[in-house]
Design a protein around this motif. Structure first.
Motif, mmCIF file in Angstrom:
data_model
loop_
_atom_site.group_PDB
_atom_site.id
_atom_site.type_symbol
_atom_site.label_atom_id
_atom_site.label_comp_id
_atom_site.label_asym_id
_atom_site.label_seq_id
_atom_site.Cartn_x
_atom_site.Cartn_y
_atom_site.Cartn_z
ATOM 1 N N THR A 185 0.788 -1.282 -0.015
ATOM 2 C CA THR A 185 -0.129 -0.012 -0.002
ATOM 3 C C THR A 185 0.962 1.501 -0.114
ATOM 4 O O THR A 185 1.947 1.454 0.241
ATOM 5 C CB THR A 185 -0.998 -0.153 1.183
ATOM 6 O OG1 THR A 185 -1.782 1.005 1.000
ATOM 7 C CG2 THR A 185 -0.270 0.178 2.641
ATOM 8 N N LEU A 230 7.279 -6.355 -5.091
ATOM 9 C CA LEU A 230 6.378 -6.692 -6.039
ATOM 10 C C LEU A 230 6.600 -8.031 -6.754
ATOM 11 O O LEU A 230 5.754 -8.532 -7.510
ATOM 12 C CB LEU A 230 6.010 -5.614 -7.089
ATOM 13 C CG LEU A 230 5.813 -4.092 -6.615
ATOM 14 C CD1 LEU A 230 5.783 -3.399 -7.736
ATOM 15 C CD2 LEU A 230 4.256 -4.368 -6.164
ATOM 16 N N TYR A 237 -1.887 -4.908 -4.739
ATOM 17 C CA TYR A 237 -1.535 -3.658 -4.749
ATOM 18 C C TYR A 237 -2.839 -2.801 -4.273
ATOM 19 O O TYR A 237 -3.670 -2.658 -5.190
ATOM 20 C CB TYR A 237 -0.803 -2.780 -5.577
ATOM 21 C CG TYR A 237 -0.746 -1.350 -5.536
ATOM 22 C CD1 TYR A 237 0.463 -0.893 -4.447
ATOM 23 C CD2 TYR A 237 -1.434 -0.331 -5.846
ATOM 24 C CE1 TYR A 237 0.303 0.750 -4.298
ATOM 25 C CE2 TYR A 237 -1.598 1.005 -5.629
ATOM 26 C CZ TYR A 237 -0.648 1.503 -4.818
ATOM 27 O OH TYR A 237 -0.501 2.753 -4.758
ATOM 28 N N ALA A 297 2.816 -1.910 -10.017
ATOM 29 C CA ALA A 297 2.438 -2.997 -9.591
ATOM 30 C C ALA A 297 1.538 -3.658 -10.875
ATOM 31 O O ALA A 297 2.098 -5.029 -11.062
ATOM 32 C CB ALA A 297 1.513 -3.051 -8.198
ATOM 33 N N THR A 351 -4.583 -5.064 -8.774
ATOM 34 C CA THR A 351 -4.313 -3.406 -8.220
ATOM 35 C C THR A 351 -5.655 -2.919 -8.157
ATOM 36 O O THR A 351 -6.651 -2.767 -8.959
ATOM 37 C CB THR A 351 -3.523 -2.807 -9.319
ATOM 38 O OG1 THR A 351 -2.039 -3.485 -9.307
ATOM 39 C CG2 THR A 351 -3.317 -1.342 -9.083
#
Length: 327
Positions: free
Chosen positions: A180, A247, A253, A264, A271
């Motif tokens: 995050t 990642l 994400y 991401a 995402t």
């Protein structure tokens, strides 16, 4: 054959690692287009020096890369996102690649009119009239058109390799770990409540929560949050390599940083980007980038716990049209 390509680089003299994500994509695309060229860079975030101007003048091509660089009112040479003014008239003919508009604000007071005229003249001189510019969204395209500057909406250059095959390989289901972000320049009480709700939901729904520090002030935001289990949050060091390493694992994400989210996606990760300003919102309108408004933060749990397809539509024909100008 061995010509010089000059680049106005938004990742020089910046405290925002999102600029590195943008410029990584810009340089990759330009090196594919000009594999035998010399590349010389200067900063957009600082005034243009005498040596840079001399090299730019002799370069065969000059590009300016990405980010929310443009505005309709001259803010002063040392205050604009692109540090350029009337004293920089030797700078001309640069081609935008993934350019974006800074905000929705339209300054129409009588006192603003001379500044709007000045900005228009500066851009019309500094930006190429020979080539179409690449812009990241329809809003930017319209604002440039209002200035008499023609462009092609190619979406953000960071998205140019999000092919259907790549997107189809992204997992649809929830991972055990989430990455995050928060946004240092959005710190009103309303935004702080959004961060608290976001972090609380992530801690509740994921085994591990990792926070990437994209700008120095991000850590200060986190320290101000009233979280019941903040010790569960791990930090990713403030550099692009550490973020890429995070990642590389199986993660989702969900965060407020636009380009952290696109990075991401580049890594094949499910995402969701929380829209904090006009950038993600305008790109999402054109491409179906997975976003929600920060005012819809209650929808995060629904995203987490349901299958999600990254159905993003990239304008590959427009990208090709822009590139073929230089063939």
């Amino acid at each position: 054959m061995y010509n010089t390509v000059f680049l106005f680089d938004t990742s020089v003299t910046t405290g925002n690692l999102g600029d590195f994500i943008i410029m990584d994509a810009v340089k990759k695309q330009l090196r594919q287009m000009f594999p035998n060229s010399f590349f010389v860079s200067t900063s957009t975030h600082d005034t243009i020096g005498k040596n840079s101007k001399a090299i730019q003048k002799k370069a065969e091509y000059s590009f300016i890369g990405g980010t929310n660089l443009l505005t309709d009112r001259f803010l002063g040479r040392n205050h604009a996102q692109w540090h350029i003014g009337v004293r920089d008239y030797s700078v001309e003919g640069s081609v935008g690649i993934g350019l974006g508009w800074q905000s929705y604000g339209r300054k129409n007071r009588l006192i603003d009119l001379p500044l709007k005229v000045a900005q228009k003249e500066i851009y019309k001189h500094a930006l190429s009239s020979r080539f179409l510019h690449s812009v990241r969204d329809s809003y930017t395209q319209k604002r440039l058109q209002d200035m008499g500057i023609e462009s092609i909406n190619t979406a953000c250059v960071t998205m140019w390799e999000l092919t259907p095959d790549h997107l189809n390989r992204i997992p649809k289901g929830k991972a055990d770990t989430v990455v995050t972000t928060v946004t240092e320049y959005c710190q009103t009480p309303e935004y702080m409540k959004v961060y608290e709700r976001l972090m609380t939901d992530l801690i509740k729904n994921y085994s591990r929560v990792k926070l990437w520090i994209q700008s120095p002030g991000d850590i200060e935001i986190f320290q101000k949050l009233n979280l019941g289990n903040s010790s569960k949050v791990e930090f990713i060091a403030p550099n692009l390599q550490s973020y890429d390493d995070a990642l590389d694992d199986s993660v989702d994400y969900i965060g407020t940083r636009l380009h952290a989210g696109i990075r991401a996606l580049q890594h094949g990760r499910r995402t969701l980007i929380i829209e904090m300003d006009n950038r993600a919102r305008e790109i999402a309108k054109d491409t179906n980038l997975p976003t929600i408004s920060y005012r819809q933060i209650d929808k995060v749990q629904e995203f987490i716990n349901s299958d999600q397809e990254m159905d993003i539509r990239i304008p590959f024909s427009q990208i090709s049209k822009w590139k073929h100008q230089f063939v």
